[in-house]
Design a protein around this motif. Structure first.
Motif, PDB file in Angstrom:
ATOM      1  N   THR A 197       0.837  -1.210   0.000  1.00 27.59           N
ATOM      2  CA  THR A 197       0.000   0.000   0.000  1.00 27.59           C
ATOM      3  C   THR A 197       0.868   1.254   0.000  1.00 27.59           C
ATOM      4  O   THR A 197       1.794   1.376   0.801  1.00 27.59           O
ATOM      5  N   THR A 198       0.563   2.236  -0.927  1.00 22.52           N
ATOM      6  CA  THR A 198       1.330   3.487  -1.030  1.00 22.52           C
ATOM      7  C   THR A 198       0.468   4.650  -0.568  1.00 22.52           C
ATOM      8  O   THR A 198      -0.663   4.821  -1.059  1.00 22.52           O
ATOM      9  N   VAL A 199       0.941   5.435   0.347  1.00 31.36           N
ATOM     10  CA  VAL A 199       0.217   6.613   0.855  1.00 31.36           C
ATOM     11  C   VAL A 199       0.728   7.845   0.102  1.00 31.36           C
ATOM     12  O   VAL A 199       1.923   8.161   0.162  1.00 31.36           O
ATOM     13  N   THR A 200      -0.177   8.516  -0.648  1.00 29.82           N
ATOM     14  CA  THR A 200       0.200   9.711  -1.418  1.00 29.82           C
ATOM     15  C   THR A 200       0.034  10.959  -0.560  1.00 29.82           C
ATOM     16  O   THR A 200      -1.066  11.220  -0.060  1.00 29.82           O
ATOM     17  N   PRO A 201       1.072  11.750  -0.320  1.00 25.87           N
ATOM     18  CA  PRO A 201       0.923  12.968   0.506  1.00 25.87           C
ATOM     19  C   PRO A 201       0.070  14.005  -0.216  1.00 25.87           C
ATOM     20  O   PRO A 201       0.115  14.145  -1.444  1.00 25.87           O
ATOM     21  N   THR A 202      -0.741  14.713   0.549  1.00 29.26           N
ATOM     22  CA  THR A 202      -1.590  15.771  -0.023  1.00 29.26           C
ATOM     23  C   THR A 202      -0.771  17.048  -0.181  1.00 29.26           C
ATOM     24  O   THR A 202       0.038  17.390   0.672  1.00 29.26           O
ATOM     25  N   THR A 203      -0.997  17.768  -1.307  1.00 26.06           N
ATOM     26  CA  THR A 203      -0.303  19.030  -1.574  1.00 26.06           C
ATOM     27  C   THR A 203      -1.314  20.099  -1.983  1.00 26.06           C
ATOM     28  O   THR A 203      -2.367  19.787  -2.546  1.00 26.06           O
ATOM     29  N   ASP A 204      -1.016  21.351  -1.710  1.00 26.30           N
ATOM     30  CA  ASP A 204      -1.880  22.451  -2.112  1.00 26.30           C
ATOM     31  C   ASP A 204      -1.813  22.645  -3.621  1.00 26.30           C
ATOM     32  O   ASP A 204      -0.781  22.378  -4.255  1.00 26.30           O
ATOM     33  N   PRO A 205      -2.931  23.131  -4.256  1.00 25.95           N
ATOM     34  CA  PRO A 205      -2.897  23.388  -5.700  1.00 25.95           C
ATOM     35  C   PRO A 205      -1.906  24.505  -6.013  1.00 25.95           C
ATOM     36  O   PRO A 205      -1.629  25.363  -5.171  1.00 25.95           O
ATOM     37  N   PRO A 206      -1.353  24.505  -7.212  1.00 23.89           N
ATOM     38  CA  PRO A 206      -0.388  25.566  -7.566  1.00 23.89           C
ATOM     39  C   PRO A 206      -1.059  26.936  -7.560  1.00 23.89           C
ATOM     40  O   PRO A 206      -2.260  27.055  -7.823  1.00 23.89           O
ATOM     41  N   PRO A 207      -0.327  27.999  -7.237  1.00 19.90           N
ATOM     42  CA  PRO A 207      -0.933  29.338  -7.207  1.00 19.90           C
ATOM     43  C   PRO A 207      -1.350  29.773  -8.606  1.00 19.90           C
ATOM     44  O   PRO A 207      -0.781  29.334  -9.609  1.00 19.90           O
ATOM     45  N   PRO A 208      -2.389  30.630  -8.709  1.00 22.65           N
ATOM     46  CA  PRO A 208      -2.821  31.100 -10.031  1.00 22.65           C
ATOM     47  C   PRO A 208      -1.739  31.957 -10.670  1.00 22.65           C
ATOM     48  O   PRO A 208      -0.904  32.558  -9.972  1.00 22.65           O
ATOM     49  N   PRO A 209      -1.743  32.035 -11.993  1.00 20.23           N
ATOM     50  CA  PRO A 209      -0.733  32.875 -12.662  1.00 20.23           C
ATOM     51  C   PRO A 209      -0.948  34.346 -12.331  1.00 20.23           C
ATOM     52  O   PRO A 209      -2.072  34.767 -12.028  1.00 20.23           O
ATOM     53  N   PRO A 210       0.095  35.148 -12.351  1.00 21.48           N
ATOM     54  CA  PRO A 210      -0.069  36.577 -12.050  1.00 21.48           C
ATOM     55  C   PRO A 210      -0.933  37.259 -13.106  1.00 21.48           C
ATOM     56  O   PRO A 210      -0.998  36.817 -14.255  1.00 21.48           O
ATOM     57  N   PRO A 211      -1.634  38.329 -12.740  1.00 24.05           N
ATOM     58  CA  PRO A 211      -2.468  39.035 -13.721  1.00 24.05           C
ATOM     59  C   PRO A 211      -1.599  39.641 -14.816  1.00 24.05           C
ATOM     60  O   PRO A 211      -0.431  39.954 -14.598  1.00 24.05           O
ATOM     61  N   PRO A 212      -2.175  39.796 -16.012  1.00 25.52           N
ATOM     62  CA  PRO A 212      -1.377  40.376 -17.103  1.00 25.52           C
ATOM     63  C   PRO A 212      -0.989  41.815 -16.802  1.00 25.52           C
ATOM     64  O   PRO A 212      -1.704  42.547 -16.124  1.00 25.52           O
ATOM     65  N   VAL A 213       0.156  42.210 -17.295  1.00 24.85           N
ATOM     66  CA  VAL A 213       0.649  43.566 -17.079  1.00 24.85           C
ATOM     67  C   VAL A 213      -0.168  44.543 -17.926  1.00 24.85           C
ATOM     68  O   VAL A 213      -0.440  44.297 -19.105  1.00 24.85           O
TER      69      VAL A 213
END
Length: 267
Positions: free
Chosen positions: A52-68
Motif C-alpha cells: 500500500t502506497t500513501v500519497t501525501p496531499t499538496t496544495d494546488p499551484p498558485p494562479p498565474p499573475p495578472p497580465p501587465v
C-alpha cells in the motif's frame, strides 16, 4: 531399515515438487495440539499490506499573475453636469489628478467646412468659444400706439477656459473639469445650430496635450495620449485653420452636448 525408507521417501517427495511429512502416532491418531493461532503474522488473523502506497496531499499551484497593463486610458465621453463643470469619462480608473495642469486642456468651437462647387475648399476651423459665450439680455419695448417688440443686446464675453482638474467623488474612471466661467445659453444656441450635419460636423470640442509630469495617467502610470494638441499649443490665438482635413488630431471626436439653450423670445 526404517530410516533408510524415510530418507528415500523424502528425496522422492522433494523430486516431485512437494513435501508432506507428518509426525505422530504411526496408527494415524490426531494431533492433540489445541493452539488456535494458525496465522504466523498475528493472533487475530489480520495483516498489513506492505504494497500500500500513501500519497501525501499538496496544495494546488498558485494562479498565474495578472497580465501587465500596457493599454493607455482613453477618453470616451465629455458632458456638462453644470454650466461651469465638465465631467470626463475614461476607459479605466485614473491616478490622482491633484498635480495635473488644467492648461493642458482647451475648448474650441470646431467646424469642418467645404464648398460643394470647389473641391479644393475643405478645411477645419477652430475658434475660441469665448467670443460666443456671453449673456443675452432682452426687454420688451412698446410704443404708444400699442406695438411691442423685444430689444436684445449682449453682455461682455465670458472666458471658457479650464480652471482646475478634480477627481470625481464617486467614479475613479471620471474626472471633473472646472471652468473659469459658465457656458451661456447663447453659446449653446450656436453650438446646437451648427451641429447635426454629418457632411459638415461641428460642435463644442475638448482638446488635450500630454507630456511632462503634470499629465493624466492611469493607476500604473500610463499617460493619456494627446488629442487636438495643436489647438492647446496655440493658446493665445483665437482661430486656427487646418486645410483639407477633417479634425485630423481629434481622435476621439467627441462633440460636447450643450443643454443650456435659451428660448427664443417671441416676436
Amino acid at each position: 531399515m526404517l530410516g533408510l525408507r524415510i530418507s528415500r521417501l523424502v528425496h522422492a517427495t522433494l523430486a516431485g515438487g512437494g513435501l508432506a511429512l507428518t509426525t505422530g502416532c504411526p496408527s494415524g491418531g490426531q494431533d492433540t495440539d489445541t493452539d488456535t493461532d494458525t496465522d504466523s503474522t498475528g493472533t487475530d488473523g489480520d495483516s498489513d499490506d506492505p504494497t500500500t502506497t500513501v500519497t501525501p496531499t499538496t496544495d494546488p499551484p498558485p494562479p498565474p499573475p495578472p497580465p501587465v497593463d500596457v493599454t493607455p486610458p482613453q477618453l470616451i465621453a465629455v458632458e456638462f453636469i453644470d454650466p461651469q463643470i465638465l465631467r470626463l469619462t475614461f476607459t479605466e480608473a485614473i491616478a490622482p489628478v491633484d498635480d495635473v495642469n488644467p492648461k493642458r486642456f482647451r475648448l474650441s468651437v470646431g467646424r469642418y467646412q467645404k464648398n460643394d462647387y470647389y473641391d479644393d475648399y475643405r478645411r477645419t476651423i477652430y475658434s475660441d468659444p469665448e467670443q460666443y459665450n456671453h449673456q443675452q439680455y432682452c426687454k420688451e419695448v412698446c410704443y404708444d400706439y400699442g406695438y411691442c417688440y423685444y430689444q436684445c443686446y449682449y453682455g461682455p464675453t465670458l472666458e471658457l477656459d479650464p480652471l482646475d482638474v478634480l477627481a470625481d467623488a464617486y467614479n475613479p474612471a471620471q474626472v471633473v473639469l472646472l471652468l473659469t466661467q459658465p457656458a451661456t445659453p447663447n453659446l449653446c444656441n450656436l453650438i446646437n445650430a451648427i451641429s447635426g450635419d454629418p457632411e459638415r460636423p461641428a460642435g463644442l470640442l475638448l482638446h488635450y496635450a500630454d507630456g511632462g509630469a503634470a499629465q493624466i495617467t492611469d493607476l500604473v502610470g500610463i499617460p493619456l495620449a494627446s488629442f487636438g494638441a495643436s489647438w492647446v499649443k496655440e493658446g493665445n490665438n483665437p482661430f486656427m485653420y487646418v486645410d483639407d482635413l477633417k479634425f485630423p488630431e481629434l481622435n476621439p471626436f467627441l462633440p460636447i452636448p450643450c443643454p443650456f439653450e435659451m428660448p427664443v423670445p417671441p416676436p
